[in-house]
Every structure is written in structure tokens, then in C-alpha cells.
Write an enzyme that holds these catalytic residues in place. Sequence first.
Site, PDB file in Angstrom:
ATOM      1  N   SER A  41       0.681  -1.294  -0.068  1.00 16.30           N
ATOM      2  CA  SER A  41      -0.051   0.149   0.676  1.00 16.30           C
ATOM      3  C   SER A  41       1.054   1.440   0.243  1.00 16.30           C
ATOM      4  O   SER A  41       1.509   1.207  -0.882  1.00 16.30           O
ATOM      5  CB  SER A  41      -1.273  -0.134   1.310  1.00 16.30           C
ATOM      6  N   GLU A  58     -10.235  -3.557  -5.464  1.00 17.44           N
ATOM      7  CA  GLU A  58      -9.385  -2.588  -4.757  1.00 17.44           C
ATOM      8  C   GLU A  58      -9.850  -1.258  -5.750  1.00 17.44           C
ATOM      9  O   GLU A  58      -9.712  -1.500  -6.676  1.00 17.44           O
ATOM     10  CB  GLU A  58      -7.853  -2.830  -4.845  1.00 17.44           C
ATOM     11  N   HIS A  91      -8.358  -4.784  -0.746  1.00 17.56           N
ATOM     12  CA  HIS A  91      -6.973  -3.947  -0.262  1.00 17.56           C
ATOM     13  C   HIS A  91      -5.965  -4.772   0.809  1.00 17.56           C
ATOM     14  O   HIS A  91      -6.665  -5.128   1.916  1.00 17.56           O
ATOM     15  CB  HIS A  91      -7.130  -2.687  -0.417  1.00 17.56           C
TER      16      HIS A  91
END
Length: 299
Positions: free
Chosen positions: A142, A236, A266
Site C-alpha cells: 500500500s 481494490e 486491498h
Amino acid sequence: MATSGIDAVRARLAARPRPADLAARRERLDSLGADYALPADVSVAPAGIGDVPAEWTRTPAADPARVLLFLHGGGYISGSLASHRHMVAEAGRQAGARTLAVAYRLAPEHPFPAALDDALAAYRGLLALGIAPGAVALAGESAGGGLALATLGRLREAGDPLPGCLWCSSPWVDLALTGGSLASKDAVDPLIHRGYLAELAADYLQGTDPRDPRVSPLYADLAGLPPTLIQVGSAETLLDDAVRLAGAAGAADVAVTLEVWPHMIHAWHLFHPELAEGRASLASAGRFVRAALDRRAGG
């Protein structure tokens, strides 16, 4: 593909919605990691690398000469050694390497460039310990994926030797928030939405241009970067960040592999103890890291 595993993860996340308070948000992410016990054969040791707090994990089969250097997710405002310890340890197992997870400073208390400075210091500190650059796999999830790419850009500009490979999972690489999937996947991503990302970006940037390649490496010159694996879930909101990053890297002649995992949300790797796709994606990343570092070792 059966979706029962990811549906169970979705249900658990729905039962623990994101709080508004920053301290509570940090505690929530840490608690998601605390839900999973470490396997008995994983050893954990604190470390200070380049004056940055960090943590080693190792399994018995790990090659001590190889290190997976990991930068956690959490939108630059949360995430910690605790939140990702179980995932990092399993990634190291699959890669056959020790892992070094970095506790870089968090916004809003420490905005850009604090996290980037810490990541650079950790990488350089690792090399100062005698680890060969080609035996290092730089990895991030991320925000940590964007941070890893930004770190590579700074290293290249400074003339530092680059690591043997890069692995990014669910990378956030465009803080200008221009990806189309921010809208098209909004209804299916249970974790990340445009409004929340805008809050995170503001806390981290604090006036920095969101298209600055040091914070949004989608806009960077990616030429000369090491072999790269990008993994992203089809559910996502950040899907387009990963897809566009792969395209930009490929156009810059980087050896890049993009894996889009159906139905995954995610940061699904975090849930690997209960999610078969989480285990499979970590195994795939491990194979990539092993092969990339083998090629570097072979000259």
C-alpha cells in the site's frame, strides 16, 4: 474461484469499522495483525538500522545472506511492526530470506519526507552491516509500496547500489488520486475509498505537490529499476495505481510482472492465515524474490 474466504474477511472488517480518531485507527490496524499468532518456528528480534527502529524475523530455512526489507502499509498515518509481523514473517519464509521490517515515522506528526528519509537510512544501514545490495529484496504494501518505489528513485539519483528486486503489494503510487478505479471499484473495496485517501494524502503531504515523484512515484522516471513484481486485487480502489505503474515501468524497460488477483481486496495478504489466496500470493512473491536474487547472485 470460490469467494467464501474473502467473504469471511469482509464480514470481519464490517464488524470492526474504521474509527474517526487517529489513535483508534492505529490501534485497529495493529489489532488486525494481533489476531494471528506467529508460527512457533519464527524468531523475532528488535533492531536499530540506520538509527531507525526495525525488527528482524527469521525462519529456520532462511538464508542469512538474503534480506527482505519491508515497508508496511497504513496510508502513512498508521501501521507498525505489530500490524504486519505475521505477514512479513510468512513472506520471508516463502522467499527463503531473513526479513527486516522498518518502523518509519508516521504522519501527521512526521509528514513527508520523514518516512522516505527513514526508508533510505534503513536500506543504507542494512548495506553497512555487510549485506550485498543484490541480496536485498525491497518490498512494501500500500503506502509502503509507494514508499519503496520512492526510495529506489532517491537511491538511483544518489548513485547508491540498488537492491536485487522490488515487490509491491496493493501499491499506492498516485497521491493526486487520478485513477479511474477509485470510482469504479468504490462499491466493492471494503477498506479504501477516495475520501479517506484524500485525508491520508493531506496528512502526509502537508503542502507538498501530490504529483511530486518522491511522494507519487507513478510520475517518476522508472528507468533502471530492478526487476519488479506488482500484486493487486481486482476489488481494490487502487487497482488502477498498480496497472498504470506496471505500464509505466514496462515502458521504461523495467522487467515488471503484474499479478491481478480475482476478488481480492486491498492488502489481502494480511489475512493469509485464513485466506487461501493470501497464502498463494505470498508464495508467488516468494518465488519471484528467490528467482530474482538467484539471478543477481549468478552475475
